[in-house]
Design an enzyme around this catalytic site. Structure first.
Site, PDB file in Angstrom:
ATOM      1  CB  CYS A   1      -0.897  -0.005   1.225  1.00 44.28           C
ATOM      2  SG  CYS A   1      -1.769  -1.572   1.459  1.00 44.28           S
TER       3      CYS A   1
ATOM      4  CB  CYS B   1       0.790   1.761   4.520  1.00 46.29           C
ATOM      5  SG  CYS B   1       0.756   1.116   6.213  1.00 46.29           S
TER       6      CYS B   1
ATOM      7  CB  CYS C   1     -10.141   0.448  16.719  1.00 47.16           C
ATOM      8  SG  CYS C   1     -11.736   1.247  16.675  1.00 47.16           S
TER       9      CYS C   1
ATOM     10  CB  CYS D   1     -13.212  -2.219  15.962  1.00 43.26           C
ATOM     11  SG  CYS D   1     -13.035  -2.142  14.170  1.00 43.26           S
TER      12      CYS D   1
ATOM     13  CB  CYS E   1     -15.433  -0.666  10.441  1.00 41.66           C
ATOM     14  SG  CYS E   1     -14.535   0.899  10.447  1.00 41.66           S
TER      15      CYS E   1
ATOM     16  NE  ARG F   1     -14.770   5.497  13.968  1.00 43.63           N
ATOM     17  CZ  ARG F   1     -15.094   4.216  13.792  1.00 43.63           C
ATOM     18  NH1 ARG F   1     -14.376   3.441  13.038  1.00 43.63           N
ATOM     19  NH2 ARG F   1     -16.155   3.703  14.385  1.00 43.63           N
TER      20      ARG F   1
HETATM   21  N1  SAM Z   1      -3.342  -4.111   7.558  1.00 42.53           N
HETATM   22  C1  SAM Z   1      -4.704  -3.908   7.760  1.00 42.53           C
HETATM   23  C2  SAM Z   1      -5.415  -3.405   6.535  1.00 42.53           C
HETATM   24  O1  SAM Z   1      -4.796  -2.804   5.673  1.00 42.53           O
HETATM   25  O2  SAM Z   1      -6.628  -3.589   6.460  1.00 42.53           O
HETATM   26  C3  SAM Z   1      -5.015  -2.992   8.934  1.00 42.53           C
HETATM   27  C4  SAM Z   1      -4.244  -1.727   9.173  1.00 42.53           C
HETATM   28  S1  SAM Z   1      -4.304  -0.487   7.917  1.00 42.53           S
HETATM   29  C5  SAM Z   1      -3.074   0.597   8.475  1.00 42.53           C
HETATM   30  C6  SAM Z   1      -5.883   0.320   8.118  1.00 42.53           C
HETATM   31  C7  SAM Z   1      -6.249   1.455   7.198  1.00 42.53           C
HETATM   32  O3  SAM Z   1      -5.602   2.661   7.584  1.00 42.53           O
HETATM   33  C8  SAM Z   1      -5.897   1.325   5.724  1.00 42.53           C
HETATM   34  O4  SAM Z   1      -6.807   0.546   5.054  1.00 42.53           O
HETATM   35  C9  SAM Z   1      -5.972   2.771   5.256  1.00 42.53           C
HETATM   36  O5  SAM Z   1      -7.264   3.070   4.778  1.00 42.53           O
HETATM   37  C10 SAM Z   1      -5.657   3.578   6.506  1.00 42.53           C
HETATM   38  N2  SAM Z   1      -4.346   4.225   6.407  1.00 42.53           N
HETATM   39  C11 SAM Z   1      -3.132   3.643   6.520  1.00 42.53           C
HETATM   40  N3  SAM Z   1      -2.134   4.531   6.357  1.00 42.53           N
HETATM   41  C12 SAM Z   1      -2.735   5.730   6.121  1.00 42.53           C
HETATM   42  C13 SAM Z   1      -2.225   7.035   5.856  1.00 42.53           C
HETATM   43  N4  SAM Z   1      -0.932   7.286   5.783  1.00 42.53           N
HETATM   44  N5  SAM Z   1      -3.113   8.043   5.676  1.00 42.53           N
HETATM   45  C14 SAM Z   1      -4.449   7.787   5.740  1.00 42.53           C
HETATM   46  N6  SAM Z   1      -4.977   6.566   5.972  1.00 42.53           N
HETATM   47  C15 SAM Z   1      -4.124   5.535   6.158  1.00 42.53           C
HETATM   48 FE1  SF4 Z   2      -1.459  -2.036   3.642  1.00 39.27          FE
HETATM   49 FE2  SF4 Z   2      -0.339  -0.928   5.771  1.00 39.27          FE
HETATM   50 FE3  SF4 Z   2      -2.537  -2.438   6.095  1.00 39.27          FE
HETATM   51 FE4  SF4 Z   2      -0.208  -3.546   5.436  1.00 39.27          FE
HETATM   52  S1  SF4 Z   2      -0.664  -2.441   7.326  1.00 39.27           S
HETATM   53  S2  SF4 Z   2      -2.185  -3.957   4.484  1.00 39.27           S
HETATM   54  S3  SF4 Z   2       0.749  -2.020   4.111  1.00 39.27           S
HETATM   55  S4  SF4 Z   2      -2.405  -0.502   4.990  1.00 39.27           S
END
Ligand code: SAM
Ligand code: SF4
Ligand code: DTB
Length: 336
Positions: A66, A69, A106, A138, A198, A270
């Site tokens: 992603c 991230c 969460c 959550c 969610c 949210r």
């Molecule tokens: N790994 C799991 C997943 O991706 O579903 C759970 C954690 S992930 C960090 C949860 C969500 O946080 C992502 O789907 C994304 O929508 C949001 N997110 C992550 N990094 C972000 C960022 N830098 N700015 C805004 N939203 C972010």
């Molecule tokens: Fe993607 Fe970050 Fe969630 Fe991993 S933790 S699936 S890199 S949003």
């Protein structure tokens, strides 16, 4: 708000919103759009806000790519990675969150998917522990199987967070290690297990208005609608592919919240990542036109969030109740 009549009739909820109709909302003058959203919000919800506390149980080392991230193995962000915390440490945090006034706890795991074994068993214990504190629980931990979804449901999990992030069309520009379809299939398993969904997205990834409309179409065509819809503004983090992205204008956040409210009248909308960059006034406009939940606590996963104190002060100034099922505790916490 005591004399507010809440519309109990859910028959009018629509699950057939079309792209053109949604794009027409994006084209509306903002003040008219806000008026429409506010009316719908007032008819369907109390004017209160759900406080959800977020805690990163396992940080960093995620195999997905992603591009926003910091926890992806493909990013070079300097974050404090750590393996999964143990059950007692997580429940201690949940207790602190409850004492601060949070209704939902969460828990986030930087995983592509949950693997069975001791980590998953510990997750189940965490869910049971949070529920026994009388809080909503959550989890967000990537993809999961039907069996895992059923075990989480049996443990009492309230909701599973699994975002679609953007439109089906734009998705491949943001993530290449999984597909939109993978995401939809996990969402289906969550729904079938009887766990609340969610599911929301991020604005500011370089997507077009068409993409935002297309994401909202997918969400609002789910039947039932996701019970909560997080709207994130990209937090551009050094070391990620998105580090140089331009910050979005707060008006875009207000518009996104208002349209989400019109399309999904009864869902919790949210205000999620990026709230720290919003002025008090921009947040108030978001609450006015439909946002009714925030992440509450000084940290999100790897980035910061407004402090408990700042949020308490803001809610106090607004005279806004929080955690509707727990109104008796509001005064104690507000007085702090
Ligand atoms: N790994 C799991 C997943 O991706 O579903 C759970 C954690 S992930 C960090 C949860 C969500 O946080 C992502 O789907 C994304 O929508 C949001 N997110 C992550 N990094 C972000 C960022 N830098 N700015 C805004 N939203 C972010
Ligand atoms: Fe993607 Fe970050 Fe969630 Fe991993 S933790 S699936 S890199 S949003
Ligand atoms: C969601 O939609 N936003 C939260 C939560 N669900 C898990 C995560 C926001 C993460 C922001 C970037 C960070 O702190 O790393």
């Amino acid at each position: 708000m005591d004399n507010l009549e809440i519309d109990e009739d859910t028959n009018h909820l629509r699950f057939d919103w079309g792209t053109k109709e949604i794009l027409a909302l994006f084209d509306m003058p903002l003040i008219d759009l806000m008026w429409q959203a506010q009316n719908i919000h007032r008819r369907n919800n109390k004017y209160d806000v759900q406080l959800a506390s977020l805690f990163s149980v396992k940080t960093g080392g995620c195999e997905e790519d992603c591009s926003y991230c910091s926890q992806s193995i493909y990013s070079s962000s300097q974050i404090k990675s750590h393996p999964q915390y143990d059950v007692a440490a997580v429940l201690e945090r949940a207790k602190i969150a409850k004492d601060e006034g949070a209704e939902r706890f969460c828990m986030g795991w930087a995983w592509r998917e949950i693997r069975d074994g001791r980590y998953f068993d510990a997750m189940i214990e965490m869910v049971k522990g949070v529920r026994s504190l009388d809080m909503e629980a959550c989890v967000t931990a990537g993809m999961l199987t039907s069996e895992q979804a059923n075990r989480l449901a049996d443990a009492g999990l309230t909701a599973y967070n699994h975002n679609l992030d953007t439109s089906p069309e734009y998705y491949k520009n943001i993530i290449s290690t999984r597909t939109y379809q993978d995401r939809l299939e996990t969402l289906e398993r969550i729904r079938k297990a009887g766990i609340d969904i969610c599911c929301g997205g991020i604005i500011g990834l370089g997507e077009s208005t068409d993409d935002r409309a297309s994401l909202l179409k997918v969400l609002s065509n789910m039947n039932p609608h996701p019970e909560s819809v997080p709207i994130n503004a990209l937090v551009s983090i050094e070391g990620t592919e998105m580090e140089d992205s331009k910050e979005i204008d707060s008006i875009e956040m207000i518009r996104m919240v208002a349209i989400a409210r019109i399309l999904m009248p009864k869902s919790k909308i949210r205000l999620s990542a990026g709230r720290e960059r919003l002025t008090k006034e921009a947040q108030i406009l978001c609450f006015q036109c439909g946002a009714n939940s925030i992440f509450y606590g000084d940290e999100l996963l790897t980035t910061s969030n407004p402090s408990f104190e700042e949020d308490r002060q803001l809610l106090n100034q607004l005279g806004m109740k929080f955690n509707s099922d727990n109104e008796s505790s509001n005064e104690t916490i507000f007085a702090k």
